[in-house]
Design a protein around this motif. Sequence first.
Motif, short mmCIF file in Angstrom:
data_model
loop_
_atom_site.label_atom_id
_atom_site.label_comp_id
_atom_site.label_asym_id
_atom_site.label_seq_id
_atom_site.Cartn_x
_atom_site.Cartn_y
_atom_site.Cartn_z
N ALA A 151 0.94 -1.31 -0.11
CA ALA A 151 0.00 0.03 0.20
C ALA A 151 0.80 1.31 -0.01
N PHE A 152 2.15 1.06 0.57
CA PHE A 152 2.99 2.36 0.57
C PHE A 152 4.27 2.14 -0.35
N ALA A 153 4.12 1.00 -1.48
CA ALA A 153 5.15 0.92 -1.74
C ALA A 153 5.82 2.00 -2.85
N ASN A 154 5.12 2.97 -3.33
CA ASN A 154 5.65 4.10 -3.90
C ASN A 154 4.99 5.31 -3.41
N ASN A 155 5.46 6.57 -4.13
CA ASN A 155 4.80 7.60 -3.83
C ASN A 155 3.51 7.85 -4.32
N ILE A 156 3.08 7.20 -5.27
CA ILE A 156 1.61 7.24 -5.85
C ILE A 156 0.67 6.24 -4.95
N ALA A 157 1.33 5.08 -4.63
CA ALA A 157 0.19 4.11 -3.73
C ALA A 157 0.21 4.80 -2.35
N ALA A 158 1.17 5.54 -2.04
CA ALA A 158 1.36 5.94 -0.57
C ALA A 158 0.13 7.25 -0.63
N GLY A 159 0.35 8.09 -1.64
CA GLY A 159 -0.66 9.04 -1.71
C GLY A 159 -2.08 8.68 -1.85
N LEU A 160 -2.34 7.63 -2.53
CA LEU A 160 -3.59 7.16 -2.57
C LEU A 160 -4.15 6.51 -1.17
#
Length: 121
Positions: free
Chosen positions: A52-61
């Motif tokens: 869920a927090f794998a990258n900036n986009i996933a963390a933002g979502l």
Amino acid sequence: MLKATNLPTTHAFNSIKVLYLILTIVGSIEPWFWLLQNPSALLSPSFFLHQAFANNIAAGLTTDLLISAIAFFGFMWIELKRLNIPRAWIILYIGLTFGVGLSCSLPFFLYRREQLLERPV
């Protein structure tokens, strides 16, 4: 007229209620379509959070979704009190949020709210 919303209390066709019901159905299927693409993430909470927090986009979502869920719980708490609905219903909506997703629980809550607002005063 309903005092809090200034909406007429007629029992005419309510298209927004139909939209909420359709969104509830789609919102109960769509998250699981994606989650079942990687079932190992469902078996491990730590791996799920890592993904869920794998990258900036996933963390933002993910953080956007968490903040939205918290706002929904606050709105729901107030609306249940305002509509004189037992707050035990919160258990259902929280279960739907964490068991299926906010994309299911929020439209379902709004659907039920519309039903309750249509009640005779």
